[in-house]
Enzyme design. Structure first.
Site, PDB file in Angstrom:
ATOM      1  N   THR A 191     -26.272 -55.754  16.038  1.00 61.01           N
ATOM      2  CA  THR A 191     -27.682 -56.151  16.132  1.00 61.01           C
ATOM      3  C   THR A 191     -27.877 -57.621  15.789  1.00 61.01           C
ATOM      4  O   THR A 191     -27.129 -58.181  14.971  1.00 61.01           O
ATOM      5  CB  THR A 191     -28.530 -55.283  15.168  1.00 61.01           C
ATOM      6  OG1 THR A 191     -29.833 -55.866  15.045  1.00 61.01           O
ATOM      7  CG2 THR A 191     -27.926 -55.206  13.783  1.00 61.01           C
ATOM      8  N   SER A 249     -30.461 -35.927  15.147  1.00 56.30           N
ATOM      9  CA  SER A 249     -31.471 -36.264  14.135  1.00 56.30           C
ATOM     10  C   SER A 249     -32.537 -37.171  14.741  1.00 56.30           C
ATOM     11  O   SER A 249     -33.708 -37.097  14.378  1.00 56.30           O
ATOM     12  CB  SER A 249     -30.830 -36.917  12.908  1.00 56.30           C
ATOM     13  OG  SER A 249     -30.279 -38.168  13.263  1.00 56.30           O
ATOM     14  N   ARG A 251     -39.505 -62.384  19.369  1.00 50.51           N
ATOM     15  CA  ARG A 251     -38.314 -61.571  19.606  1.00 50.51           C
ATOM     16  C   ARG A 251     -37.881 -61.721  21.071  1.00 50.51           C
ATOM     17  O   ARG A 251     -38.662 -62.152  21.907  1.00 50.51           O
ATOM     18  CB  ARG A 251     -38.615 -60.078  19.356  1.00 50.51           C
ATOM     19  CG  ARG A 251     -38.982 -59.737  17.910  1.00 50.51           C
ATOM     20  CD  ARG A 251     -37.757 -59.761  17.010  1.00 50.51           C
ATOM     21  NE  ARG A 251     -38.104 -59.431  15.632  1.00 50.51           N
ATOM     22  CZ  ARG A 251     -38.548 -60.311  14.737  1.00 50.51           C
ATOM     23  NH1 ARG A 251     -38.719 -61.578  15.064  1.00 50.51           N
ATOM     24  NH2 ARG A 251     -38.811 -59.937  13.506  1.00 50.51           N
ATOM     25  N   LEU A 267     -42.406 -51.830  18.600  1.00 51.95           N
ATOM     26  CA  LEU A 267     -43.642 -52.474  19.050  1.00 51.95           C
ATOM     27  C   LEU A 267     -44.118 -51.968  20.419  1.00 51.95           C
ATOM     28  O   LEU A 267     -45.269 -51.546  20.552  1.00 51.95           O
ATOM     29  CB  LEU A 267     -43.432 -53.998  19.095  1.00 51.95           C
ATOM     30  CG  LEU A 267     -44.638 -54.798  19.561  1.00 51.95           C
ATOM     31  CD1 LEU A 267     -45.793 -54.642  18.578  1.00 51.95           C
ATOM     32  CD2 LEU A 267     -44.275 -56.264  19.734  1.00 51.95           C
ATOM     33  N   TYR A 273     -30.669 -52.925   6.544  1.00 56.25           N
ATOM     34  CA  TYR A 273     -30.226 -52.516   7.882  1.00 56.25           C
ATOM     35  C   TYR A 273     -29.229 -53.522   8.446  1.00 56.25           C
ATOM     36  O   TYR A 273     -28.116 -53.170   8.850  1.00 56.25           O
ATOM     37  CB  TYR A 273     -31.446 -52.382   8.815  1.00 56.25           C
ATOM     38  CG  TYR A 273     -31.080 -52.316  10.269  1.00 56.25           C
ATOM     39  CD1 TYR A 273     -30.365 -51.233  10.771  1.00 56.25           C
ATOM     40  CD2 TYR A 273     -31.420 -53.351  11.146  1.00 56.25           C
ATOM     41  CE1 TYR A 273     -30.007 -51.191  12.113  1.00 56.25           C
ATOM     42  CE2 TYR A 273     -31.070 -53.297  12.479  1.00 56.25           C
ATOM     43  CZ  TYR A 273     -30.366 -52.216  12.967  1.00 56.25           C
ATOM     44  OH  TYR A 273     -30.002 -52.179  14.284  1.00 56.25           O
ATOM     45  N   GLY A 298     -38.616 -57.659   5.572  1.00 59.99           N
ATOM     46  CA  GLY A 298     -37.335 -57.640   6.288  1.00 59.99           C
ATOM     47  C   GLY A 298     -37.385 -58.283   7.660  1.00 59.99           C
ATOM     48  O   GLY A 298     -36.363 -58.373   8.335  1.00 59.99           O
ATOM     49  N   VAL A 314     -30.639 -46.088  23.527  1.00 64.88           N
ATOM     50  CA  VAL A 314     -29.686 -46.918  24.280  1.00 64.88           C
ATOM     51  C   VAL A 314     -28.472 -46.073  24.666  1.00 64.88           C
ATOM     52  O   VAL A 314     -27.925 -46.200  25.766  1.00 64.88           O
ATOM     53  CB  VAL A 314     -29.262 -48.160  23.468  1.00 64.88           C
ATOM     54  CG1 VAL A 314     -28.353 -49.049  24.305  1.00 64.88           C
ATOM     55  CG2 VAL A 314     -30.475 -48.955  23.010  1.00 64.88           C
ATOM     56  N   PHE A 331     -30.473 -57.739  20.900  1.00 71.39           N
ATOM     57  CA  PHE A 331     -31.784 -58.222  20.484  1.00 71.39           C
ATOM     58  C   PHE A 331     -32.708 -57.002  20.623  1.00 71.39           C
ATOM     59  O   PHE A 331     -32.317 -55.922  20.218  1.00 71.39           O
ATOM     60  CB  PHE A 331     -32.126 -59.514  21.234  1.00 71.39           C
ATOM     61  CG  PHE A 331     -31.304 -60.655  20.624  1.00 71.39           C
ATOM     62  CD1 PHE A 331     -29.908 -60.650  20.682  1.00 71.39           C
ATOM     63  CD2 PHE A 331     -31.903 -61.660  19.906  1.00 71.39           C
ATOM     64  CE1 PHE A 331     -29.144 -61.638  20.049  1.00 71.39           C
ATOM     65  CE2 PHE A 331     -31.154 -62.654  19.276  1.00 71.39           C
ATOM     66  CZ  PHE A 331     -29.781 -62.639  19.350  1.00 71.39           C
ATOM     67  N   ASN A 382     -25.849 -35.802  16.298  1.00 72.20           N
ATOM     68  CA  ASN A 382     -26.404 -34.734  15.444  1.00 72.20           C
ATOM     69  C   ASN A 382     -27.875 -34.432  15.767  1.00 72.20           C
ATOM     70  O   ASN A 382     -28.504 -33.613  15.094  1.00 72.20           O
ATOM     71  CB  ASN A 382     -26.248 -35.087  13.952  1.00 72.20           C
ATOM     72  CG  ASN A 382     -27.076 -36.296  13.556  1.00 72.20           C
ATOM     73  OD1 ASN A 382     -27.859 -36.815  14.351  1.00 72.20           O
ATOM     74  ND2 ASN A 382     -26.911 -36.737  12.313  1.00 72.20           N
TER      75      ASN A 382
HETATM   76  N1  UDP Z   1     -44.441 -55.115  15.087  1.00 66.79           N
HETATM   77  C1  UDP Z   1     -45.809 -55.161  14.886  1.00 66.79           C
HETATM   78  N2  UDP Z   1     -46.506 -53.988  14.849  1.00 66.79           N
HETATM   79  C2  UDP Z   1     -45.921 -52.762  14.984  1.00 66.79           C
HETATM   80  C3  UDP Z   1     -44.504 -52.718  15.195  1.00 66.79           C
HETATM   81  C4  UDP Z   1     -43.809 -53.921  15.240  1.00 66.79           C
HETATM   82  O1  UDP Z   1     -46.398 -56.240  14.750  1.00 66.79           O
HETATM   83  O2  UDP Z   1     -46.612 -51.739  14.902  1.00 66.79           O
HETATM   84  C5  UDP Z   1     -43.671 -56.367  15.160  1.00 66.79           C
HETATM   85  C6  UDP Z   1     -42.553 -56.468  14.134  1.00 66.79           C
HETATM   86  O3  UDP Z   1     -43.031 -57.046  12.931  1.00 66.79           O
HETATM   87  C7  UDP Z   1     -41.558 -57.372  14.859  1.00 66.79           C
HETATM   88  C8  UDP Z   1     -41.771 -57.045  16.341  1.00 66.79           C
HETATM   89  O4  UDP Z   1     -43.039 -56.392  16.415  1.00 66.79           O
HETATM   90  O5  UDP Z   1     -41.897 -58.727  14.668  1.00 66.79           O
HETATM   91  C9  UDP Z   1     -40.719 -56.118  16.901  1.00 66.79           C
HETATM   92  O6  UDP Z   1     -40.594 -55.015  16.011  1.00 66.79           O
HETATM   93  P1  UDP Z   1     -39.766 -53.728  16.398  1.00 66.79           P
HETATM   94  O7  UDP Z   1     -39.915 -52.752  15.262  1.00 66.79           O
HETATM   95  O8  UDP Z   1     -40.154 -53.262  17.747  1.00 66.79           O
HETATM   96  O9  UDP Z   1     -38.263 -54.234  16.512  1.00 66.79           O
HETATM   97  P2  UDP Z   1     -37.301 -55.001  15.454  1.00 66.79           P
HETATM   98  O10 UDP Z   1     -37.516 -56.461  15.708  1.00 66.79           O
HETATM   99  O11 UDP Z   1     -37.665 -54.576  14.074  1.00 66.79           O
HETATM  100  O12 UDP Z   1     -35.942 -54.560  15.852  1.00 66.79           O
END
Ligand code: UDP
Length: 329
Positions: free
Chosen positions: A118, A35, A222, A191, A142, A284, A13, A170, A33
């Site tokens: 977030t 990373s 989401r 995802l 987080y 989480g 971003v 989001f 940095n």
């Molecule tokens: N997710 C999934 N498989 C993956 C990665 C993510 O089913 O390989 C799901 C994850 O559980 C969440 C959504 O996709 O419900 C979005 O996850 P992402 O890590 O992209 O973003 P976050 O919501 O954690 O910021």
């Protein structure tokens, strides 16, 4: 024209925002940095400083060398699952580093800031659109680390006149429409890029984390917002920020999409079958979270240009096809 410091400006971003700020005529210094970020992602018009917010001396010298009008603070760790396993590294890299930054801002009388917060600060919500008044009860280290930073900022507003906007993102997604910038995390955890790695033949299948959530199709819901729309809201926020004021805005499209809907949309965009395997829930993760972003619209005059999941995925897919190895190669 403002003189702006952007921490994490080589990240996903951050780099899109740096480009928008440079194009708007601002004088931008990126502090990163590398990373997670990529030197190649930093706009050629920006000054780049390779530095770590954990190094208070390096932070002091960047402030001593520039008289900044404002700071956009993107740098931080963002992997929800990793934060559950390694919480202290999240408190160090997010909270301690942000405190170093705020201390330097106080010393150098820099009183305008935009912070990458977030929707994870809200935690498990009730399934209705989240407003800025929704209680912030994060369910991951987080989310808690990001909320702690918001509180350090609010207390600084009262104590020394900081002006700050917390943009509660989001799910950032997509890539710049011209294909010049995109998402490149190593390892990839998000995802949409993981799905596109399947479509590109780099993975066999996508794992869907949990199919027994209390949502219409059992998978998590989401709100995916395009990264260039996010970049634009940062520009609007820093340009309108005044000292001594705290603002918080949700930044999403208001549209909730389930993991299954994202996979289906990616199948349409790519023409690839994208095999999916159902696995355990990821610790989480809240079941459902999407934004009521009307406050950002009203106060910042921000409206997302991208409102369709397919259009967002199409920009990410164009980036992946043009840059199969991300920024390297
Ligand atoms: N997710 C999934 N498989 C993956 C990665 C993510 O089913 O390989 C799901 C994850 O559980 C969440 C959504 O996709 O419900 C979005 O996850 P992402 O890590 O992209 O973003 P976050 O919501 O954690 O910021």
């Amino acid at each position: 024209m403002m003189k702006l410091l952007v921490t994490g400006g080589a990240g996903y971003v951050g780099s899109h925002t740096v480009r928008v700020l440079c194009r708007a005529g601002h004088d931008v210094t990126v502090f990163d940095n590398l990373s997670q970020g990529h030197r190649q992602a930093v706009d050629a018009a920006a000054t780049f400083v390779d530095g770590d917010l954990g190094d208070a001396g390096a932070v002091e010298s960047v402030f001593a060398g520039g008289s900044f009008d404002g700071v956009l603070h993107f740098a931080g760790s963002l992997n929800v699952g990793e934060s559950v396993a390694q919480p202290l590294s999240y408190y160090r890299n997010n909270v301690v580093c942000s405190v170093n930054l705020l201390e330097a801002m106080e010393r150098h009388h820099v009183r305008r800031m935009v912070f990458s917060s977030t929707c994870a600060t809200y935690g498990q919500v009730d399934g209705t659109p989240v407003t800025e008044e929704t209680a912030q009860v994060p369910i991951s280290p987080y989310g808690r680390s990001k909320l702690a930073i918001e509180w350090a900022m609010r207390d600084s507003v009262a104590a020394w006149g900081l002006g700050c906007t917390a943009l509660r993102y989001f799910n950032a997604a997509g890539a710049a429409a011209d294909g010049g910038l995109g998402e490149d995390h190593d390892p990839e955890i998000h995802l949409i890029p993981i799905i596109l790695e399947v479509a590109a033949g780099k993975r066999d299948h996508i794992q869907i984390f949990g199919d027994d959530y209390p949502t219409p199709d059992g998978t998590c819901v989401r709100d995916y917002v395009h990264v260039d729309d996010l970049a634009e809201v940062h520009r609007l926020a820093i340009e309108t920020q005044v000292a001594g004021d705290f603002r918080a805005f949700n930044v999403g499209t208001g549209l909730g999409s389930s993991v299954k809907q994202v996979v289906d949309a990616a199948r349409d965009v790519t023409g690839h079958p994208i095999p999916a395997v159902h696995v355990e829930r990821r610790p989480g993760d809240p079941a459902i979270i999407y934004a009521d972003a009307s406050k950002a619209q009203e106060h910042l005059n921000w409206t997302p240009e991208y409102r369709s999941l397919s259009d967002i995925i199409a920009t990410a897919w164009a980036w992946h096809r043009q840059h199969p190895n991300g920024f390297d190669g």
